[in-house]
Design a protein around this motif. Structure first.
Motif, PDB file in Angstrom:
ATOM      1  N   PRO A  45       6.414   0.960  11.248  1.00  0.00           N
ATOM      2  CA  PRO A  45       7.115  -0.281  10.912  1.00  0.00           C
ATOM      3  C   PRO A  45       8.170  -0.620  11.962  1.00  0.00           C
ATOM      4  N   LYS A 126       3.375   5.528   3.191  1.00  0.00           N
ATOM      5  CA  LYS A 126       4.576   5.353   2.365  1.00  0.00           C
ATOM      6  C   LYS A 126       5.429   6.619   2.391  1.00  0.00           C
ATOM      7  N   ARG A 131      10.234   3.980   4.423  1.00  0.00           N
ATOM      8  CA  ARG A 131      11.003   2.826   4.883  1.00  0.00           C
ATOM      9  C   ARG A 131      11.804   2.210   3.732  1.00  0.00           C
ATOM     10  N   ARG A 133      13.307  -0.474   1.367  1.00  0.00           N
ATOM     11  CA  ARG A 133      12.874  -1.813   0.999  1.00  0.00           C
ATOM     12  C   ARG A 133      13.962  -2.820   1.381  1.00  0.00           C
ATOM     13  N   SER A 156       8.680   1.414   1.507  1.00  0.00           N
ATOM     14  CA  SER A 156       8.304  -0.001   1.562  1.00  0.00           C
ATOM     15  C   SER A 156       7.049  -0.273   2.379  1.00  0.00           C
ATOM     16  N   PHE A 157       6.676   0.645   3.261  1.00  0.00           N
ATOM     17  CA  PHE A 157       5.584   0.413   4.221  1.00  0.00           C
ATOM     18  C   PHE A 157       4.430   1.358   3.957  1.00  0.00           C
ATOM     19  N   PRO A 158       3.253   0.813   3.576  1.00  0.00           N
ATOM     20  CA  PRO A 158       2.911  -0.599   3.361  1.00  0.00           C
ATOM     21  C   PRO A 158       3.205  -1.017   1.918  1.00  0.00           C
ATOM     22  N   SER A 159       2.775  -2.219   1.562  1.00  0.00           N
ATOM     23  CA  SER A 159       2.969  -2.747   0.215  1.00  0.00           C
ATOM     24  C   SER A 159       1.775  -2.379  -0.663  1.00  0.00           C
ATOM     25  N   HIS A 200       9.382  -6.202  -0.504  1.00  0.00           N
ATOM     26  CA  HIS A 200       8.716  -5.808   0.732  1.00  0.00           C
ATOM     27  C   HIS A 200       9.081  -6.709   1.901  1.00  0.00           C
ATOM     28  N   ASP A 204       5.327  -5.085   6.045  1.00  0.00           N
ATOM     29  CA  ASP A 204       4.693  -4.225   5.042  1.00  0.00           C
ATOM     30  C   ASP A 204       3.431  -4.894   4.498  1.00  0.00           C
ATOM     31  N   SER A 208      -0.662  -3.920   5.141  1.00  0.00           N
ATOM     32  CA  SER A 208      -1.518  -3.617   3.986  1.00  0.00           C
ATOM     33  C   SER A 208      -2.902  -4.236   4.145  1.00  0.00           C
TER      34      SER A 208
END
Length: 245
Positions: A45, A126, A131, A133, A156-159, A200, A204, A208
């Motif tokens: 990210p 994740k 990460r 949010r 937060s990464f990914p959603s 997010h 993120d 996804s």
């Protein structure tokens, strides 16, 4: 769609954001080790201070501004569900047919197995990146304050919501190609709802979709998935023909 959203908001009021009902015991197509590993093909990210992070920050501001639009805020709230059957209800209008265990069991089966399999691919990155949010970073509340503490420090990464939404959009677009544009648009909005809600960053959400693209290709190398997809398409064709009589 507004009626569907209103029904979901009523459910939220009664059950809370997590929604009612226990998760079904679903047999997955494969485990996480068989899916593409995002740590091996996606960059990390954006770093704080980078141009990409500046864009993430500007999109966070955009997301907050969209909360003033009551209809868009209601959509973001409805799309906060992670239950596959509830997601299918929301996707039904774009799909052109009600999706339910009673009316479309074969379609719902491939959705449940497909979405819940592909969502495994989000867990590795994740846990690796952890990460913060956006609402944590800016020390603000989200569109759904009751869910803030639950999501804190979960990465937060990914959603994961976008993973589910984009996965469902791709599955349904394969079953009903004539509705592909509407389904992909709704899947796109599903991801943007997470930016609007404040859970997010834009990066993120974008990551996804790339992860799910790889997972979707992998599913097509699995014969049990292909068999379920054939049943789902046959069910759709049968019900479509019946509705035209």
């Amino acid at each position: 769609m507004q009626k569907i959203i209103s029904r979901f908001l009523f459910t939220v009021a009664i059950c809370g954001v997590a929604f009612c009902g226990a998760a079904d015991d679903v047999k997955l197509y494969m485990n996480a080790d068989a899916l593409p590993n995002a740590l091996n093909f996606l960059p990390p990210p954006p770093k704080v201070g980078s141009a990409a992070f500046a864009y993430d920050s500007s999109q966070y501001v955009w997301g907050k501004s969209m909360r003033a639009d009551s209809a868009r805020a209601a959509l973001a709230l409805a799309q906060a569900t992670v239950d596959v059957a509830e997601m299918a209800v929301l996707f039904s209008e774009a799909f052109g047919m009600e999706i339910s265990s009673k009316k479309t069991p074969a379609i719902l089966n491939v959705l449940k197995r497909g979405v819940l399999t592909m969502r495994l691919a989000a867990r590795g990155p994740k846990q690796f990146y952890k990460r913060p949010r956006p609402y944590e970073y800016f020390n603000e509340s989200t569109l759904i304050p009751s869910a803030d503490e639950e999501h804190r420090n979960t990465g937060s990464f990914p959603s994961s919501h976008t993973v589910r939404g984009w996965a469902m959009a791709l599955l349904l677009a394969e079953i009903n190609p004539t509705a592909q544009d509407a389904l992909l648009k709704y899947g796109y909005e599903w991801g943007q709802s997470r930016v609007i809600a404040g859970f997010h960053w834009q990066s993120d959400v974008d990551a996804s979709k790339l992860i799910i693209s790889g997972c979707y290709a992998r599913l097509h190398a699995d014969e049990s998935f292909n068999a379920d997809m054939r049943k789902a398409r046959a069910e759709f064709r049968r019900l479509s023909a019946k509705s035209k009589r």
